[in-house]
Write a protein that holds these residues in place. Structure first.
Motif, mmCIF file in Angstrom:
data_model
loop_
_atom_site.group_PDB
_atom_site.id
_atom_site.type_symbol
_atom_site.label_atom_id
_atom_site.label_comp_id
_atom_site.label_asym_id
_atom_site.label_seq_id
_atom_site.Cartn_x
_atom_site.Cartn_y
_atom_site.Cartn_z
ATOM 1 N N ILE A 201 0.931 -1.215 0.263
ATOM 2 C CA ILE A 201 -0.001 -0.096 0.056
ATOM 3 C C ILE A 201 1.049 1.347 -0.162
ATOM 4 C CG2 ILE A 201 -1.731 1.285 1.213
ATOM 5 C CD1 ILE A 201 -2.557 -1.479 2.247
ATOM 6 N N LYS A 202 1.693 1.326 0.857
ATOM 7 C CA LYS A 202 2.682 2.317 0.853
ATOM 8 C C LYS A 202 3.476 2.380 -0.542
ATOM 9 C CE LYS A 202 3.660 1.649 5.776
ATOM 10 N NZ LYS A 202 4.810 1.001 6.710
ATOM 11 N N LEU A 203 4.001 1.460 -1.027
ATOM 12 C CA LEU A 203 4.640 1.486 -2.166
ATOM 13 C C LEU A 203 3.598 1.971 -3.220
ATOM 14 C CD1 LEU A 203 7.377 0.673 -3.554
ATOM 15 C CD2 LEU A 203 6.518 -1.534 -3.908
ATOM 16 N N SER A 204 2.471 1.566 -3.231
ATOM 17 C CA SER A 204 1.646 2.086 -4.366
ATOM 18 C C SER A 204 1.374 3.575 -4.531
ATOM 19 C CB SER A 204 0.182 1.437 -4.381
ATOM 20 O OG SER A 204 0.285 0.016 -4.386
ATOM 21 N N LYS A 205 1.479 4.077 -3.051
ATOM 22 C CA LYS A 205 1.022 5.623 -3.007
ATOM 23 C C LYS A 205 2.322 6.178 -3.382
ATOM 24 C CE LYS A 205 -1.449 5.284 1.314
ATOM 25 N NZ LYS A 205 -1.609 5.566 2.670
ATOM 26 N N MET A 206 3.656 5.590 -3.301
ATOM 27 C CA MET A 206 4.733 6.338 -3.631
ATOM 28 C C MET A 206 4.943 6.385 -5.345
ATOM 29 S SD MET A 206 8.081 4.921 -4.779
ATOM 30 C CE MET A 206 9.580 5.834 -4.975
ATOM 31 N N ILE A 207 4.468 5.322 -5.812
ATOM 32 C CA ILE A 207 4.462 4.979 -7.278
ATOM 33 C C ILE A 207 3.618 6.147 -7.958
ATOM 34 C CG2 ILE A 207 3.888 3.807 -9.016
ATOM 35 C CD1 ILE A 207 4.447 1.314 -7.207
ATOM 36 N N ARG A 208 2.368 6.490 -7.434
ATOM 37 C CA ARG A 208 1.622 7.431 -7.811
ATOM 38 C C ARG A 208 2.218 8.897 -7.669
ATOM 39 N NH1 ARG A 208 -3.657 6.365 -9.607
ATOM 40 N NH2 ARG A 208 -3.359 8.417 -10.390
ATOM 41 N N ARG A 209 2.800 8.946 -6.641
ATOM 42 C CA ARG A 209 3.573 10.305 -6.424
ATOM 43 C C ARG A 209 4.827 10.485 -7.491
ATOM 44 N NH1 ARG A 209 2.803 9.072 -0.729
ATOM 45 N NH2 ARG A 209 5.183 8.438 -0.523
#
Length: 291
Positions: A201-209
């Motif tokens: 979940i954290k990685l997904s947020k970072m990918i979008r950012r």
């Protein structure tokens, strides 16, 4: 287990409960309290447990917006699967049964899963994934824990078809470094299976950012990484797994890689001939007739 009001199925029952008949209310309360039982019950068994008629069960399911009882159970299955602990799964799978019985039941379960996949997979969405894989110059494939198995298989298979593939372990914090330094607008394919590691979940947020395109390959419509994806593909299954449903995910990956290979045409032969030359020159693979 999940909170009693943490899934659309349960939330919907709770919100409509006061508008239902007394018998339907009894049914709704029983489902909210015992979702892990209901997901395996027939309409007759559920009706008997709640002391109502089967017709009441059928009407209740229709009131909740489902075409039939099986559709309702499929939605409830996602809720149960996300929250079941390992001991709960042991109880579901009959681990104490004789080994041969478990083998036969396991094979039949996978066959049913594949049949369900065959009937329900979103082929158009799969082909959209393949288009991204074909046109994106840089692809990063990542997953964590069980889902890393599928990420590695997908990434490794893609290296046999095209260049520009990187496989990242989502549980390794260096994955964030790699993606932060990836070329602008890279394609990231993230695999996520129950019970959904928080690090994904954290990685997904970072990918979008970072402005990358995120495709999510997952096993449930309530997968918590879907809200961060540009596109998501759910690989449906019929059963609740002990560790994880494997056959459907592998079948989808095989199709996508093979379809991508088909789209490459003559360029695929040239690329694979170069790979084979590298294997031969460096003696990487067993050869029964070395020259």
């Amino acid at each position: 287990m999940n909170d009693i009001a943490s899934h659309p199925v349960i939330d919907d029952i709770s919100s409509k409960l006061d508008t239902l008949t007394p018998k339907a209310q009894a049914l709704g309360n029983y489902i909210m309290i015992n979702p892990a039982k209901v997901v395996f019950m027939t309409t007759k068994e559920l009706a008997e447990a709640c002391e109502v008629s089967e017709a009441t069960v059928v009407r209740f399911v229709a009131t909740m917006g489902y075409k039939g009882y099986s559709d309702f159970q499929d939605a409830l299955k996602d809720f149960i699967n996300t929250g079941l602990s390992l001991p709960d799964r042991v109880n579901l799978k009959g681990i104490d049964e004789p080994g041969l019985d478990r083998l036969h039941r396991g094979i039949l379960e996978e066959l049913n899963n594949l049949k369900f996949l065959y009937e329900n997979i979103d082929v158009e969405r799969m082909n959209q994934f393949i288009t991204h894989m074909d046109t994106s110059p840089f692809i990063y494939v990542t997953g964590s824990r069980l889902s890393y198995t599928f990420a590695y298989y997908l990434g490794w298979s893609l290296t046999k078809v095209r260049k520009g593939i990187q496989i990242l372990k989502g549980s390794d914090s260096t994955a964030m470094d790699m993606l932060a330094n990836a070329p602008a607008q890279s394609l990231v394919i993230l695999t996520a299976t129950t019970r959904y590691p928080n690090e994904l979940i954290k990685l997904s947020k970072m990918i979008r950012r970072c402005g990358h395109t995120l495709l999510v390959l997952t096993d449930s419509s309530i997968s918590p990484v879907i809200p961060f994806a540009h596109q998501s593909l759910v690989v449906p299954s019929k059963s609740i797994p002990f560790i994880g449903n494997v056959s459907g995910m592998l079948a989808v990956i095989q199709y996508m890689v093979q379809e991508l290979a088909h789209r490459k045409g003559e360029a695929l032969r040239t690329y694979q001939e170069q790979l084979e030359q590298v294997y031969l020159e460096n003696d990487l693979l067993f050869n029964i007739d070395p020259k």
